[in-house]
Write an enzyme that holds these catalytic residues in place. Structure first.
Site, short mmCIF file in Angstrom:
data_model
loop_
_atom_site.label_atom_id
_atom_site.label_comp_id
_atom_site.label_asym_id
_atom_site.label_seq_id
_atom_site.Cartn_x
_atom_site.Cartn_y
_atom_site.Cartn_z
N ASP A 49 0.77 -1.18 0.02
CA ASP A 49 0.08 0.06 -0.07
C ASP A 49 0.94 1.13 0.05
OD1 ASP A 49 -1.99 1.62 0.19
OD2 ASP A 49 -2.60 1.39 2.35
C1 SPV Z 1 -7.17 1.87 3.44
O1 SPV Z 1 -8.06 0.95 3.62
O2 SPV Z 1 -6.60 1.58 2.70
C2 SPV Z 1 -6.83 3.01 4.15
C3 SPV Z 1 -7.21 3.10 5.58
O3 SPV Z 1 -6.45 4.11 3.48
S1 SPV Z 1 -5.73 2.81 6.43
O4 SPV Z 1 -5.29 1.47 6.21
O5 SPV Z 1 -6.09 2.90 7.90
O6 SPV Z 1 -4.68 3.94 6.01
MG MG Z 2 -5.96 3.58 1.88
#
Ligand code: SPV
Ligand code: MG
Length: 299
Positions: free
Chosen positions: A55
Protein backbone atom coordinates in the site's frame (compact mmCIF):
# COMPACT_ATOMS: atom_id res chain seq x y z
CA UNK A 1 -26.75 12.93 -11.57
CA UNK A 2 -25.73 9.59 -10.10
CA UNK A 3 -28.00 7.92 -7.56
CA UNK A 4 -25.05 6.38 -5.69
CA UNK A 5 -23.50 9.80 -5.16
CA UNK A 6 -26.85 11.24 -4.08
CA UNK A 7 -27.20 8.40 -1.56
CA UNK A 8 -23.68 8.89 -0.18
CA UNK A 9 -24.35 12.63 0.11
CA UNK A 10 -27.53 11.86 2.08
CA UNK A 11 -25.70 9.39 4.33
CA UNK A 12 -23.06 11.93 5.34
CA UNK A 13 -25.62 14.73 5.76
CA UNK A 14 -27.90 12.77 8.12
CA UNK A 15 -27.36 13.17 11.88
CA UNK A 16 -27.34 9.36 12.11
CA UNK A 17 -23.93 7.64 11.98
CA UNK A 18 -23.53 5.68 8.72
CA UNK A 19 -21.35 2.56 8.41
CA UNK A 20 -19.14 1.59 5.50
CA UNK A 21 -17.35 -1.75 5.22
CA UNK A 22 -14.29 -2.43 3.10
CA UNK A 23 -14.44 -4.46 -0.09
CA UNK A 24 -11.66 -5.31 -2.52
CA UNK A 25 -13.52 -7.37 -5.13
CA UNK A 26 -16.98 -7.73 -6.63
CA UNK A 27 -17.90 -10.71 -4.45
CA UNK A 28 -16.74 -8.85 -1.34
CA UNK A 29 -18.92 -5.89 -2.40
CA UNK A 30 -21.93 -8.23 -2.71
CA UNK A 31 -21.30 -9.65 0.76
CA UNK A 32 -21.04 -6.15 2.25
CA UNK A 33 -24.39 -5.30 0.70
CA UNK A 34 -26.04 -8.57 1.82
CA UNK A 35 -24.88 -7.88 5.38
CA UNK A 36 -26.68 -4.57 5.68
CA UNK A 37 -24.02 -1.84 5.48
CA UNK A 38 -24.76 1.63 4.16
CA UNK A 39 -21.76 1.96 1.86
CA UNK A 40 -18.63 0.24 0.52
CA UNK A 41 -15.08 1.44 1.15
CA UNK A 42 -12.87 0.47 -1.80
CA UNK A 43 -9.73 0.23 0.33
CA UNK A 44 -6.36 0.99 -1.21
CA UNK A 45 -4.67 -1.24 1.35
CA UNK A 46 -6.92 -4.22 0.61
CA UNK A 47 -6.94 -3.83 -3.18
CA UNK A 48 -3.14 -3.40 -3.23
CA UNK A 49 -2.66 -6.39 -0.94
CA UNK A 50 -4.95 -8.53 -3.11
CA UNK A 51 -2.60 -7.74 -6.02
CA UNK A 52 0.31 -8.80 -3.78
CA UNK A 53 1.55 -5.20 -3.73
CA UNK A 54 2.45 -2.74 -1.00
CA UNK A 55 0.00 0.00 0.00
CA UNK A 56 2.57 2.50 -1.27
CA UNK A 57 1.06 3.67 -4.56
CA UNK A 58 2.32 0.53 -6.32
CA UNK A 59 -0.97 -0.36 -8.01
CA UNK A 60 -1.75 1.52 -11.17
CA UNK A 61 -4.59 3.95 -11.79
CA UNK A 62 -6.31 1.43 -14.08
CA UNK A 63 -5.78 -1.56 -11.76
CA UNK A 64 -7.66 0.46 -9.15
CA UNK A 65 -10.45 1.76 -11.39
CA UNK A 66 -11.00 -1.66 -13.01
CA UNK A 67 -11.58 -3.27 -9.59
CA UNK A 68 -13.81 -0.40 -8.48
CA UNK A 69 -15.88 -0.76 -11.63
CA UNK A 70 -16.51 -4.45 -10.85
CA UNK A 71 -17.65 -3.48 -7.35
CA UNK A 72 -19.98 -0.77 -8.65
CA UNK A 73 -21.52 -3.30 -11.04
CA UNK A 74 -21.86 -6.01 -8.39
CA UNK A 75 -23.64 -3.97 -5.74
CA UNK A 76 -26.28 -1.29 -5.39
CA UNK A 77 -24.51 0.38 -2.45
CA UNK A 78 -22.55 3.60 -2.91
CA UNK A 79 -18.82 2.93 -3.36
CA UNK A 80 -16.37 5.39 -1.81
CA UNK A 81 -13.04 4.97 -3.61
CA UNK A 82 -9.82 5.28 -1.65
CA UNK A 83 -7.54 7.00 -4.18
CA UNK A 84 -4.51 7.34 -1.89
CA UNK A 85 -2.80 10.64 -2.71
CA UNK A 86 -4.25 10.73 -6.23
CA UNK A 87 -1.46 9.03 -8.21
CA UNK A 88 0.47 12.28 -8.71
CA UNK A 89 -0.34 15.97 -8.87
CA UNK A 90 -3.58 17.89 -9.55
CA UNK A 91 -3.65 16.57 -13.11
CA UNK A 92 -3.41 12.88 -12.20
CA UNK A 93 -6.07 13.32 -9.52
CA UNK A 94 -8.49 15.10 -11.80
CA UNK A 95 -8.16 12.38 -14.45
CA UNK A 96 -8.85 9.79 -11.78
CA UNK A 97 -11.83 11.74 -10.38
CA UNK A 98 -13.28 12.06 -13.87
CA UNK A 99 -12.88 8.33 -14.51
CA UNK A 100 -14.43 7.43 -11.16
CA UNK A 101 -17.40 9.67 -11.76
CA UNK A 102 -17.81 8.05 -15.19
CA UNK A 103 -17.79 4.47 -13.89
CA UNK A 104 -20.34 5.17 -11.17
CA UNK A 105 -18.32 5.42 -7.97
CA UNK A 106 -20.23 7.51 -5.44
CA UNK A 107 -17.21 9.43 -4.25
CA UNK A 108 -13.47 9.43 -3.68
CA UNK A 109 -11.25 9.99 -0.68
CA UNK A 110 -7.86 11.61 -1.29
CA UNK A 111 -5.16 12.05 1.35
CA UNK A 112 -2.72 14.92 1.88
CA UNK A 113 0.48 12.97 1.34
CA UNK A 114 2.98 13.22 -1.49
CA UNK A 115 3.18 10.48 -4.14
CA UNK A 116 4.04 7.71 -3.44
CA UNK A 117 2.08 7.46 -0.22
CA UNK A 118 2.67 4.82 2.42
CA UNK A 119 -0.03 3.09 4.49
CA UNK A 120 -0.65 5.13 7.64
CA UNK A 121 0.21 2.24 9.96
CA UNK A 122 3.37 1.03 8.17
CA UNK A 123 6.89 1.83 9.28
CA UNK A 124 8.69 4.18 6.90
CA UNK A 125 8.61 7.78 5.75
CA UNK A 126 5.29 9.47 6.53
CA UNK A 127 5.10 13.01 5.17
CA UNK A 128 2.48 15.69 4.40
CA UNK A 129 1.99 17.59 1.14
CA UNK A 130 2.07 21.40 1.21
CA UNK A 131 -1.45 22.67 2.01
CA UNK A 132 -1.64 24.89 -1.10
CA UNK A 133 -0.76 21.98 -3.41
CA UNK A 134 -3.39 19.77 -1.84
CA UNK A 135 -6.05 22.49 -2.04
CA UNK A 136 -5.23 22.83 -5.75
CA UNK A 137 -5.72 19.09 -6.17
CA UNK A 138 -9.14 19.26 -4.48
CA UNK A 139 -10.24 22.14 -6.68
CA UNK A 140 -8.97 20.42 -9.85
CA UNK A 141 -10.76 17.15 -8.95
CA UNK A 142 -14.04 18.97 -8.28
CA UNK A 143 -13.79 20.83 -11.59
CA UNK A 144 -13.21 17.60 -13.53
CA UNK A 145 -16.18 15.61 -12.17
CA UNK A 146 -18.88 14.47 -14.58
CA UNK A 147 -21.42 14.29 -11.76
CA UNK A 148 -22.12 17.25 -9.46
CA UNK A 149 -23.23 14.98 -6.60
CA UNK A 150 -19.96 13.00 -6.51
CA UNK A 151 -18.61 13.20 -2.93
CA UNK A 152 -14.99 14.32 -2.56
CA UNK A 153 -13.60 13.44 0.86
CA UNK A 154 -10.33 15.13 1.85
CA UNK A 155 -8.30 13.11 4.32
CA UNK A 156 -5.73 14.69 6.53
CA UNK A 157 -2.83 12.65 7.81
CA UNK A 158 -1.66 15.46 10.13
CA UNK A 159 -2.27 13.37 13.27
CA UNK A 160 -0.65 10.30 11.67
CA UNK A 161 2.61 12.16 11.01
CA UNK A 162 2.55 13.76 14.47
CA UNK A 163 1.96 17.33 13.24
CA UNK A 164 -0.59 17.96 15.99
CA UNK A 165 -4.21 18.99 16.44
CA UNK A 166 -3.80 22.64 15.38
CA UNK A 167 -2.25 21.57 12.08
CA UNK A 168 -4.97 18.95 11.53
CA UNK A 169 -7.68 21.59 12.08
CA UNK A 170 -5.91 24.17 9.90
CA UNK A 171 -5.58 21.67 7.08
CA UNK A 172 -9.16 20.42 7.35
CA UNK A 173 -10.50 23.98 7.22
CA UNK A 174 -8.36 24.78 4.15
CA UNK A 175 -9.61 21.63 2.41
CA UNK A 176 -13.23 22.47 3.23
CA UNK A 177 -12.77 25.94 1.75
CA UNK A 178 -11.13 24.42 -1.34
CA UNK A 179 -14.31 22.43 -2.00
CA UNK A 180 -14.07 19.14 -0.06
CA UNK A 181 -17.50 17.73 0.82
CA UNK A 182 -16.28 15.92 3.94
CA UNK A 183 -13.11 15.51 6.00
CA UNK A 184 -11.59 12.17 6.97
CA UNK A 185 -9.61 12.64 10.16
CA UNK A 186 -7.23 9.72 10.57
CA UNK A 187 -5.58 8.64 13.82
CA UNK A 188 -3.38 5.72 14.82
CA UNK A 189 -3.97 6.06 18.55
CA UNK A 190 -5.31 3.08 20.48
CA UNK A 191 -8.12 5.24 21.88
CA UNK A 192 -10.53 7.61 20.16
CA UNK A 193 -9.29 10.63 22.15
CA UNK A 194 -7.75 12.42 19.13
CA UNK A 195 -10.69 12.05 16.77
CA UNK A 196 -13.16 13.01 19.50
CA UNK A 197 -11.13 16.13 20.34
CA UNK A 198 -10.95 16.99 16.63
CA UNK A 199 -14.69 16.50 16.25
CA UNK A 200 -15.42 18.84 19.19
CA UNK A 201 -13.23 21.60 17.73
CA UNK A 202 -14.57 21.03 14.23
CA UNK A 203 -18.13 21.64 15.48
CA UNK A 204 -19.95 20.34 12.42
CA UNK A 205 -18.41 22.65 9.78
CA UNK A 206 -18.85 19.79 7.29
CA UNK A 207 -19.33 16.00 7.68
CA UNK A 208 -16.54 14.02 9.38
CA UNK A 209 -15.39 10.52 8.48
CA UNK A 210 -13.33 8.23 10.72
CA UNK A 211 -11.48 4.89 10.38
CA UNK A 212 -11.39 3.21 13.80
CA UNK A 213 -8.81 0.52 13.05
CA UNK A 214 -6.53 1.07 16.05
CA UNK A 215 -9.28 2.41 18.35
CA UNK A 216 -11.77 -0.31 17.42
CA UNK A 217 -12.76 -0.93 21.05
CA UNK A 218 -14.54 2.45 21.36
CA UNK A 219 -18.31 1.85 21.35
CA UNK A 220 -19.69 3.20 18.07
CA UNK A 221 -22.54 4.95 19.94
CA UNK A 222 -19.94 7.42 21.23
CA UNK A 223 -19.15 8.51 17.67
CA UNK A 224 -22.81 8.96 16.89
CA UNK A 225 -23.27 11.31 19.82
CA UNK A 226 -20.21 13.41 18.91
CA UNK A 227 -21.23 14.43 15.41
CA UNK A 228 -19.31 11.96 13.23
CA UNK A 229 -21.12 11.16 9.98
CA UNK A 230 -19.46 8.07 8.52
CA UNK A 231 -17.49 5.28 10.16
CA UNK A 232 -15.36 3.09 7.89
CA UNK A 233 -14.25 -0.41 8.82
CA UNK A 234 -11.40 -0.19 6.37
CA UNK A 235 -9.80 -3.62 5.97
CA UNK A 236 -11.68 -6.32 7.90
CA UNK A 237 -13.13 -8.16 4.88
CA UNK A 238 -9.67 -8.60 3.42
CA UNK A 239 -8.12 -9.63 6.72
CA UNK A 240 -10.95 -12.10 7.37
CA UNK A 241 -10.47 -13.69 3.95
CA UNK A 242 -6.69 -14.02 4.41
CA UNK A 243 -7.30 -15.59 7.82
CA UNK A 244 -9.75 -18.11 6.30
CA UNK A 245 -7.47 -18.92 3.34
CA UNK A 246 -4.48 -19.51 5.61
CA UNK A 247 -6.45 -21.80 7.92
CA UNK A 248 -7.94 -23.88 5.11
CA UNK A 249 -4.76 -24.09 3.04
CA UNK A 250 -2.57 -25.10 5.96
CA UNK A 251 -5.04 -27.76 7.10
CA UNK A 252 -5.43 -29.29 3.61
CA UNK A 253 -1.66 -29.25 2.99
CA UNK A 254 -0.95 -30.84 6.37
CA UNK A 255 -3.60 -33.57 6.18
CA UNK A 256 -3.71 -34.17 2.43
CA UNK A 257 -7.48 -34.15 2.82
CA UNK A 258 -10.48 -31.83 2.79
CA UNK A 259 -12.05 -33.61 5.76
CA UNK A 260 -10.92 -31.11 8.36
CA UNK A 261 -12.05 -28.02 6.46
CA UNK A 262 -15.37 -28.85 4.83
CA UNK A 263 -17.28 -27.10 7.62
CA UNK A 264 -15.27 -23.93 6.93
CA UNK A 265 -16.29 -23.71 3.28
CA UNK A 266 -19.42 -22.21 1.78
CA UNK A 267 -21.12 -24.61 -0.58
CA UNK A 268 -20.99 -24.16 -4.33
CA UNK A 269 -24.79 -23.69 -4.15
CA UNK A 270 -24.31 -20.71 -1.87
CA UNK A 271 -22.05 -19.09 -4.47
CA UNK A 272 -24.57 -19.95 -7.21
CA UNK A 273 -27.25 -18.21 -5.15
CA UNK A 274 -25.12 -15.12 -4.53
CA UNK A 275 -24.44 -14.78 -8.23
CA UNK A 276 -28.03 -15.69 -9.20
CA UNK A 277 -27.36 -18.64 -11.46
CA UNK A 278 -31.11 -19.41 -11.29
CA UNK A 279 -32.08 -16.40 -13.34
CA UNK A 280 -29.27 -17.14 -15.78
CA UNK A 281 -30.83 -20.56 -16.38
CA UNK A 282 -34.29 -19.12 -16.95
CA UNK A 283 -32.90 -16.38 -19.20
CA UNK A 284 -31.12 -19.04 -21.20
CA UNK A 285 -34.46 -20.70 -21.86
CA UNK A 286 -36.00 -17.40 -22.84
CA UNK A 287 -33.23 -16.14 -25.10
CA UNK A 288 -31.57 -19.21 -26.66
CA UNK A 289 -32.78 -21.22 -29.58
CA UNK A 290 -36.29 -19.76 -29.71
CA UNK A 291 -37.25 -19.88 -33.42
CA UNK A 292 -39.74 -17.06 -32.84
CA UNK A 293 -36.78 -14.71 -32.21
CA UNK A 294 -35.23 -15.49 -35.59
CA UNK A 295 -36.65 -13.88 -38.71
CA UNK A 296 -34.46 -16.07 -40.92
CA UNK A 297 -35.57 -19.39 -39.41
CA UNK A 298 -39.24 -18.47 -39.27
CA UNK A 299 -39.01 -17.29 -42.91
C1 SPV B 1 -7.20 1.84 3.42
O1 SPV B 1 -8.04 1.02 3.76
O2 SPV B 1 -6.49 1.68 2.42
C2 SPV B 1 -7.00 3.07 4.20
C3 SPV B 1 -7.25 3.06 5.62
O3 SPV B 1 -6.55 4.04 3.63
S1 SPV B 1 -5.77 2.82 6.45
O4 SPV B 1 -5.23 1.54 6.10
O5 SPV B 1 -6.13 2.94 7.83
O6 SPV B 1 -4.83 3.88 6.10
MG1 MG C 1 -5.75 3.64 1.83
Amino acid sequence: MNSHSVRLRELIAEPKLAFAMEAHSAIAAKIVEMSGFDAIWASGFSISSAFGLHDRSEISFTQLTDIIETMVEASSLPVLADVDSGFGDFNNLRLLAKRLSRIGAAGACVEDKPFPKLNSFADGRQALSPVADFCGKIAAAKDALLNDDFVLVARTEALIVGAGMREALRRAESYRLAGADAILIHSKRSTASEVLAFSREWAGRCPLVIVPTTYAKTPTSLFESTGISLLIWANQMFRASVHAMLAVCRDVARNRSLKGVSHQLVSMDEIFDMLDYASLASDEKAYSGDPALSVLESG
